[in-house]
Design a protein around this motif. Structure first.
Motif, PDB file in Angstrom:
ATOM      1  N   SER A 197     -48.649  -9.996  -2.709  1.00 51.07           N
ATOM      2  CA  SER A 197     -50.112  -9.904  -2.712  1.00 51.07           C
ATOM      3  C   SER A 197     -50.618  -9.672  -1.295  1.00 51.07           C
ATOM      4  N   ARG A 198     -51.763  -9.024  -1.184  1.00 47.60           N
ATOM      5  CA  ARG A 198     -52.340  -8.795   0.131  1.00 47.60           C
ATOM      6  C   ARG A 198     -53.834  -8.539   0.017  1.00 47.60           C
ATOM      7  N   SER A 239     -58.321  -6.502  -2.753  1.00 44.73           N
ATOM      8  CA  SER A 239     -57.209  -7.437  -2.936  1.00 44.73           C
ATOM      9  C   SER A 239     -56.227  -6.823  -3.931  1.00 44.73           C
ATOM     10  N   PHE A 240     -54.932  -6.841  -3.571  1.00 48.00           N
ATOM     11  CA  PHE A 240     -53.885  -6.255  -4.417  1.00 48.00           C
ATOM     12  C   PHE A 240     -52.797  -7.287  -4.697  1.00 48.00           C
ATOM     13  N   THR A 241     -52.075  -7.075  -5.793  1.00 43.98           N
ATOM     14  CA  THR A 241     -50.906  -7.888  -6.106  1.00 43.98           C
ATOM     15  C   THR A 241     -50.015  -7.133  -7.082  1.00 43.98           C
ATOM     16  N   GLY A 246     -44.621  -5.914 -11.820  1.00 41.81           N
ATOM     17  CA  GLY A 246     -44.999  -4.553 -12.140  1.00 41.81           C
ATOM     18  C   GLY A 246     -45.538  -3.798 -10.929  1.00 41.81           C
ATOM     19  N   LYS A 247     -46.270  -2.716 -11.194  1.00 42.48           N
ATOM     20  CA  LYS A 247     -46.813  -1.889 -10.141  1.00 42.48           C
ATOM     21  C   LYS A 247     -47.949  -2.604  -9.404  1.00 42.48           C
TER      22      LYS A 247
END
Length: 304
Positions: A197-198, A239-241, A246-247
């Motif tokens: 995550s970032r 925000s991503f994870t 998965g992708k």
């Protein structure tokens, strides 16, 4: 016989008079008259070139004569007038490169980014789980101007503008989500897991720094240090994870981040290479809408 010689000599003298009359006069030379601190130059014929020199020396070194100005006064004929006139060109500075002030706004910079719990802190945050080795920023300067305080300066004020990207890697089985009007960390459970995550954002930065610089020799590289505030305008916050391996998935946008930040920036280096350290002076998130943390970053820069 004598009469013939006298007549031949007289005739030769008469023939040579027109040639003597056509011989050009020597051009008038310029004259210089020193009057106290003023220098009066009376121009002669032709172009007049003026150069100004001064003695410059660093500490404990022999003075060096350096040309600082050059001016040229051109003489030409006017089509409408028979008299000549002077066309004055302005004095053009001829400062040597090794004698000029060189501002150090970052040209290209890259470094680590970290969240801290308070201003001027450097340790790990208790409110923001982070992998420092994978949290970083980079940027480049696209505008730079300055004002130096004197002719042979050691001090000046720099103003610049840069654009870049910063990413905070979130450590563990955690993701930063938007819930009930807040940005909160959500831990994985038996059904959902989070990885890699970032939180990332882009920025415009406007540093305003006071700089001191000193050359190690008259033609050597500069040692410099500067310090000052820096305005940061943030955009593209996301925000991503990775959910269940998965992708990459975007799980939040905006994240209630303060759109404007003010940092304290310090830079030091030698020549075109240096180090930087910046501390944000207040919380990265809006009051009550996210963790109470402030970002800092440190790294290396190449200046142009």
């Amino acid at each position: 016989m004598n009469t013939r010689i006298i007549l031949a000599g007289t005739l030769l003298a008469l023939l040579s008079l027109p040639a003597l009359a056509q011989q050009p006069e020597k051009p008038r030379r310029a004259t210089i008259d020193a009057r106290g601190d003023s220098v009066v130059i009376r121009k002669g014929e032709g172009d007049l070139r003026i150069r100004v020199y001064e003695e410059q020396a660093e500490a404990e070194e022999e003075p060096e004569t350096v040309e600082i100005y050059e001016g040229i006064y051109l003489e030409r004929d006017d089509d409408e007038q028979t008299n000549a006139f002077l066309d004055a060109l302005p004095f053009i500075p001829k400062k040597k490169k090794h004698n000029t002030y060189e501002p150090h706004n970052s040209g290209v910079y890259i470094g680590f980014a970290r969240m801290t719990d308070h201003f001027m802190g450097f340790g790990e945050s208790k409110h923001f789980p982070q992998d420092l080795s994978r949290s970083w920023e980079f940027g480049f300067n696209f505008l730079s101007t300055y004002h130096n305080f004197k002719k042979n300066p050691h001090w000046g004020v720099n103003i610049g503008a840069s654009w870049g990207y910063r990413s905070f890697n979130i450590d563990g089985d955690v993701a930063l989500l938007k819930e009930n009007g807040k940005a909160v960390f959500s831990a994985g459970d038996a059904e959902t897991s989070y990885s890699r995550s970032r939180l990332r954002h882009f920025f415009f930065r406007i540093p305003i720094t006071v700089e001191w610089q000193q050359r190690l020799s008259s033609r050597g590289r500069l040692v410099f240090f500067n310090l000052g505030p820096e305005i940061e305008i943030r955009h593209g916050v996301k925000s991503f994870t990775h959910i269940n391996g998965g992708k990459k998935t975007r799980v939040g946008k905006g994240m209630y981040v303060n759109p404007v930040g003010v940092s304290l920036l310090a830079q030091a280096g030698y020549g075109n290479l240096g180090f930087y350290l910046r501390y944000n002076t207040y919380s990265f998130f809006q009051n009550g809408k996210g963790p109470d943390v402030a970002p800092l970053s440190f790294g290396i820069a190449w200046y142009w």
